[in-house]
Design an enzyme around this catalytic site. Sequence first.
Site, PDB file in Angstrom:
ATOM      1  NE  ARG A 172      66.199-127.535  65.132  1.00  0.00           N
ATOM      2  CZ  ARG A 172      65.251-127.165  64.296  1.00  0.00           C
ATOM      3  NH1 ARG A 172      64.950-125.896  64.195  1.00  0.00           N
ATOM      4  NH2 ARG A 172      64.615-128.047  63.549  1.00  0.00           N
ATOM      5  NE  ARG A 176      58.307-134.613  74.603  1.00  0.00           N
ATOM      6  CZ  ARG A 176      58.449-134.941  73.326  1.00  0.00           C
ATOM      7  NH1 ARG A 176      58.721-136.191  72.967  1.00  0.00           N
ATOM      8  NH2 ARG A 176      58.290-134.024  72.392  1.00  0.00           N
ATOM      9  NE  ARG A 248      78.785-128.734  58.416  1.00  0.00           N
ATOM     10  CZ  ARG A 248      79.973-129.304  58.244  1.00  0.00           C
ATOM     11  NH1 ARG A 248      81.028-128.588  57.870  1.00  0.00           N
ATOM     12  NH2 ARG A 248      80.109-130.607  58.414  1.00  0.00           N
ATOM     13  NE  ARG A 278      68.656-135.956  59.012  1.00  0.00           N
ATOM     14  CZ  ARG A 278      67.925-134.911  59.381  1.00  0.00           C
ATOM     15  NH1 ARG A 278      67.310-134.898  60.544  1.00  0.00           N
ATOM     16  NH2 ARG A 278      67.796-133.859  58.595  1.00  0.00           N
ATOM     17  CE1 TYR A 347      67.416-126.016  58.983  1.00  0.00           C
ATOM     18  CE2 TYR A 347      66.864-126.337  61.279  1.00  0.00           C
ATOM     19  CZ  TYR A 347      66.935-126.805  59.982  1.00  0.00           C
ATOM     20  OH  TYR A 347      66.497-128.076  59.699  1.00  0.00           O
ATOM     21  CG  ASP A 349      61.470-125.619  62.295  1.00  0.00           C
ATOM     22  OD1 ASP A 349      62.384-126.251  61.739  1.00  0.00           O
ATOM     23  OD2 ASP A 349      61.294-125.618  63.518  1.00  0.00           O
TER      24      ASP A 349
END
Length: 377
Positions: A172, A176, A248, A278, A347, A349
């Site tokens: 995912r 860069r 989860r 986070r 999962y 998006d």
Amino acid sequence: MPQKIALVGAGLSGAVIARELAEAGQAVTIFESRDLIGGNCHTQRDADTGVMVHVYGPHIFHTNDDEVWDYVNRFANFLPYKNRVKSTVGGQVYSLPVNLHTINQFFGTALRPDEAKTFIQGKAEAIADPQTFEEQALAFVGQDLYEAFFKGYTEKQWGCSPTELPASILKRLPLRFNYDDNYFFHVHQGMPEHGYTDMIAGILDHPGITVHLNTRFDPATAGEWDHVFWSGPLDGFFGFDQGRLGYRTLEFREFRYDGDYQGCAVMNYGDRDVPYTRITEHKHFAPWEDHQGSVLYEEHSHACGPDDIPYYPIRMVKEKELLTTYVERAQQLKGVTFVGRLGTYRYLDMDVTIREALDTARAFKSGSLGAFLASPL
Ligand code: UDP
């Protein structure tokens, strides 16, 4: 003649399918067990601070799909938002996804793109066809960056070793060799000005749609409808009788701050000894707004118990066996289609969820829809 159609769940999948069918002249009834619409995209303005809170965790809309982008813009005014995530590791703050700034800061270098590429190639391990998350990470960035940014975070997020997780989870994320710190690489990215719940309320606002909140749909009554679209958990449709598919769950520990707590919307914590993955500071998801007070979530990830809200499907070998059992049973049903993240145990998006919901409604209208738009196996 309109058919009798039930839709279970008033999240994105349910709302989009309902709208498509209602616009085609059907009368659709939605059953939602919570007292709110929007599923886990639900947003709500905090009464004290005025901050728009992503109640079930951060949702950032991004897509390359022009039709989906046009679709969401029909129901909400999207304002520009670029997701720029930071990660605190070993007492320093780095830029994510791993980019030239991260590399130069982490290694104390001033490499240019070509030099950084050669440098990282020298660190990356030669693993042909990586299978696990760990192999993928080592082949991607090498040991040092893996241990700093991915190993601890992933152990906290998934509750297991990255050697047990599939490589697809890491795929995912980009790597860069320039200073582009946009977390996503899709052409369209933004936030609905008034939140996702307002957008989903707009999608549901059609005379052909009736929504019952606080109402559980009993799968035993599915036969009373011409068609049922089920966006609840796939195993839940069968009363979990073969066991529960693993998820989860997330526990959000909310705290407040007077001012700007962290200067960005998402701060990841790579270190294993920090108990959360986070911290999200919700007001930064709406940079066009101005609020003195701040609402923050510490995100703690746990195994999902029967009374918890399922978030991330685990899809490891054990779960896939059980999933196969449920998928085969679902395929034997007549007039029931399983949709969305929970219904297909993937999962997803938000843009993919909408794309699949549009395609599901179209397949239904053309009479070619079975238990799944495509098998989730
Ligand atoms: N990940 C990580 N370190 C990070 C961010 C992500 O190791 O700082 C891993 C982690 O395993 C996570 C996966 O990459 O589950 C995908 O990350 P993403 O940011 O897409 O997760 P989401 O926001 O969807 O939870």
